[in-house]
Scaffold this motif. Sequence first.
Motif, PDB file in Angstrom:
ATOM      1  N   ARG A  56     -22.584 -34.577 -31.229  1.00 44.49           N
ATOM      2  CA  ARG A  56     -21.579 -34.797 -30.732  1.00 44.49           C
ATOM      3  C   ARG A  56     -20.196 -33.212 -30.737  1.00 44.49           C
ATOM      4  NH1 ARG A  56     -21.247 -40.961 -31.957  1.00 44.49           N
ATOM      5  NH2 ARG A  56     -19.025 -40.072 -30.816  1.00 44.49           N
ATOM      6  N   ASP A  58     -17.772 -34.550 -32.288  1.00 45.51           N
ATOM      7  CA  ASP A  58     -16.699 -34.312 -33.265  1.00 45.51           C
ATOM      8  C   ASP A  58     -18.072 -32.971 -34.284  1.00 45.51           C
ATOM      9  OD1 ASP A  58     -15.469 -37.045 -33.345  1.00 45.51           O
ATOM     10  OD2 ASP A  58     -17.409 -37.176 -32.717  1.00 45.51           O
ATOM     11  N   GLU A  59     -19.150 -32.911 -33.972  1.00 47.56           N
ATOM     12  CA  GLU A  59     -19.879 -31.945 -34.180  1.00 47.56           C
ATOM     13  C   GLU A  59     -19.786 -30.495 -34.432  1.00 47.56           C
ATOM     14  OE1 GLU A  59     -24.308 -33.504 -35.477  1.00 47.56           O
ATOM     15  OE2 GLU A  59     -23.518 -34.279 -33.952  1.00 47.56           O
TER      16      GLU A  59
ATOM     17  N   ASP B 158      -8.977 -40.263 -31.125  1.00 48.79           N
ATOM     18  CA  ASP B 158      -9.618 -40.815 -30.076  1.00 48.79           C
ATOM     19  C   ASP B 158      -9.653 -41.152 -28.399  1.00 48.79           C
ATOM     20  OD1 ASP B 158     -11.140 -41.324 -32.276  1.00 48.79           O
ATOM     21  OD2 ASP B 158     -13.096 -41.510 -30.697  1.00 48.79           O
ATOM     22  N   TYR B 159      -7.965 -41.076 -28.112  1.00 52.32           N
ATOM     23  CA  TYR B 159      -7.209 -41.038 -27.689  1.00 52.32           C
ATOM     24  C   TYR B 159      -6.648 -39.498 -26.420  1.00 52.32           C
ATOM     25  CZ  TYR B 159      -6.077 -46.386 -25.877  1.00 52.32           C
ATOM     26  OH  TYR B 159      -6.061 -47.498 -25.278  1.00 52.32           O
TER      27      TYR B 159
ATOM     28  N   LEU C  42      -4.306 -48.623 -31.477  1.00 53.11           N
ATOM     29  CA  LEU C  42      -4.643 -48.009 -30.360  1.00 53.11           C
ATOM     30  C   LEU C  42      -6.016 -48.945 -30.373  1.00 53.11           C
ATOM     31  CD1 LEU C  42      -3.673 -44.576 -30.745  1.00 53.11           C
ATOM     32  CD2 LEU C  42      -3.013 -45.794 -28.309  1.00 53.11           C
ATOM     33  N   PHE C  45     -12.910 -47.148 -33.287  1.00 53.96           N
ATOM     34  CA  PHE C  45     -13.720 -45.626 -33.514  1.00 53.96           C
ATOM     35  C   PHE C  45     -14.431 -45.030 -34.921  1.00 53.96           C
ATOM     36  CE2 PHE C  45      -9.642 -46.123 -30.712  1.00 53.96           C
ATOM     37  CZ  PHE C  45     -10.272 -46.464 -29.325  1.00 53.96           C
ATOM     38  N   LEU C  51     -18.691 -38.975 -38.231  1.00 53.06           N
ATOM     39  CA  LEU C  51     -19.715 -38.108 -37.243  1.00 53.06           C
ATOM     40  C   LEU C  51     -19.965 -36.886 -36.744  1.00 53.06           C
ATOM     41  CD1 LEU C  51     -17.896 -40.521 -34.220  1.00 53.06           C
ATOM     42  CD2 LEU C  51     -19.817 -40.738 -35.635  1.00 53.06           C
ATOM     43  N   LEU C  62      -7.604 -47.192 -35.383  1.00 57.27           N
ATOM     44  CA  LEU C  62      -6.774 -46.015 -35.246  1.00 57.27           C
ATOM     45  C   LEU C  62      -5.677 -46.260 -34.866  1.00 57.27           C
ATOM     46  CD1 LEU C  62      -6.891 -42.666 -34.253  1.00 57.27           C
ATOM     47  CD2 LEU C  62      -7.903 -43.420 -32.385  1.00 57.27           C
ATOM     48  N   PHE C  87      -5.602 -42.623 -38.366  1.00 58.66           N
ATOM     49  CA  PHE C  87      -6.729 -44.048 -38.436  1.00 58.66           C
ATOM     50  C   PHE C  87      -6.545 -44.243 -39.963  1.00 58.66           C
ATOM     51  CE2 PHE C  87      -9.844 -40.851 -36.565  1.00 58.66           C
ATOM     52  CZ  PHE C  87     -10.368 -40.911 -35.605  1.00 58.66           C
TER      53      PHE C  87
END
Lengths: 112, 208, 94
Positions: A56, A58-59, B158-159, C42, C45, C51, C62, C87
């Motif tokens: 990912r 993130d990784e 995430d955006y 938002l 997630f 992750l 978020l 977050f």
Amino acid sequence: MSGSEPGQNPKRAHHDLGGVAKFLCERVDTAPYALTLFDRRVDALRQILGASGIMRVDELRRGIEAIPEVEYHRLSYYQRWVRSIVDNLLRKRIITAAELWAALAARDGGGQ
Amino acid sequence: MTTPPDLLATPAEALFAALLDVLAAKGVVREAELAARIAATDAASPAQGARMVARAWVDPTYRALMLADGTRAAEALGIPMLGAPPLGVLENRPGLHHLVVCTLCSCYPRAVLGYPPFWFKSAAYRARAVRDPRGVIAEWGTMLAPDTEIVVVDSTADYRWMVLPSRPDGTDGWDEAALAALVREGDMIGVTVPSPGPARARPSAATG
Amino acid sequence: MTRLGPGTRVIVRDDWPETRGEAHIRTPHYVRGREGVVVRHLGNFPNPEDLAFARPAATVPLYHVRFDPNTLWPPPRSADVLLVEIFGHWLEAR
């Protein structure tokens, strides 16, 4: 508001650059730089590994953040990515160090 | 047999070539896949975002969609967004200017602007944009009126964020293609503002 | 977790996981321990802190949170507002 100076916070991680005092006098290099084929290929590999569920983004970021500070600032953007991708694939045992060494040796010996 | 080089001391380019050899031997990635992915990535460019901006300038309904849901607005123009992070759009208005940065890495609205430019990834930009945005954009020659409010958006999660710049004065009656041709990468991140004519870096009294 | 509505005054947790071992944190150092105001939720997630280590990741809310730069930086500063994605588990309502 606390009196501390966030730009000099000793607890921050070195990639966490917002407002960091030592860069405040550094000008931004606004010149356009074309990506090299190496850059594009590294980027493409990252996408493929992400899409196939192997690694990912993130990784990838974790692996970049784990690069020691001096190296982090010395390496180019996509050189950092290579470091991180290799680190992640080794951790996940998708590849082994012996396999990488063998491939490096084959390239050296093969005159490529 | 030669002693294998220490992996960390190996130049990244050589290490990457070896990595691809290993992955190819394992069937994880093929050259054709790499080539296809590069082609798809190269297809995303600032011209995509510029088409969205130009449409928003001429079509109030589209502008409303773009501000409400950037992803759907991109898709409405045929821009592939599948698998891309959600896109948020920040509207500049007279007296209000947005600047996008990612202080942690290089989060960038790639689906609509393409690869992030070199400066966006630089330590200087990442460090300074949140603290002295006026000083940063001045390096592009961008000067905003002193009473313009500057909102800096740190793209940390995430955006992904793009700026919808103000339509410049002097473009009345221009068609959508001509408007899109005005809009540059930096305008959609907030380091520059669009203006008609070749003097791209002129002071932006035009927003007033 | 309770959803934080627009306008809610929040404090970002003054926590430094990166000083305690391997960590991947998306909350910038400069807002930790600082007060902000929720602009909007938002979406939800998977938590990137998990992750990043290929661990199972809970879905977390978020928020877009606005900060007054005057509470973050000494001069020189020229931003009027800072907007940061944070977050929910980093935020405490004030």
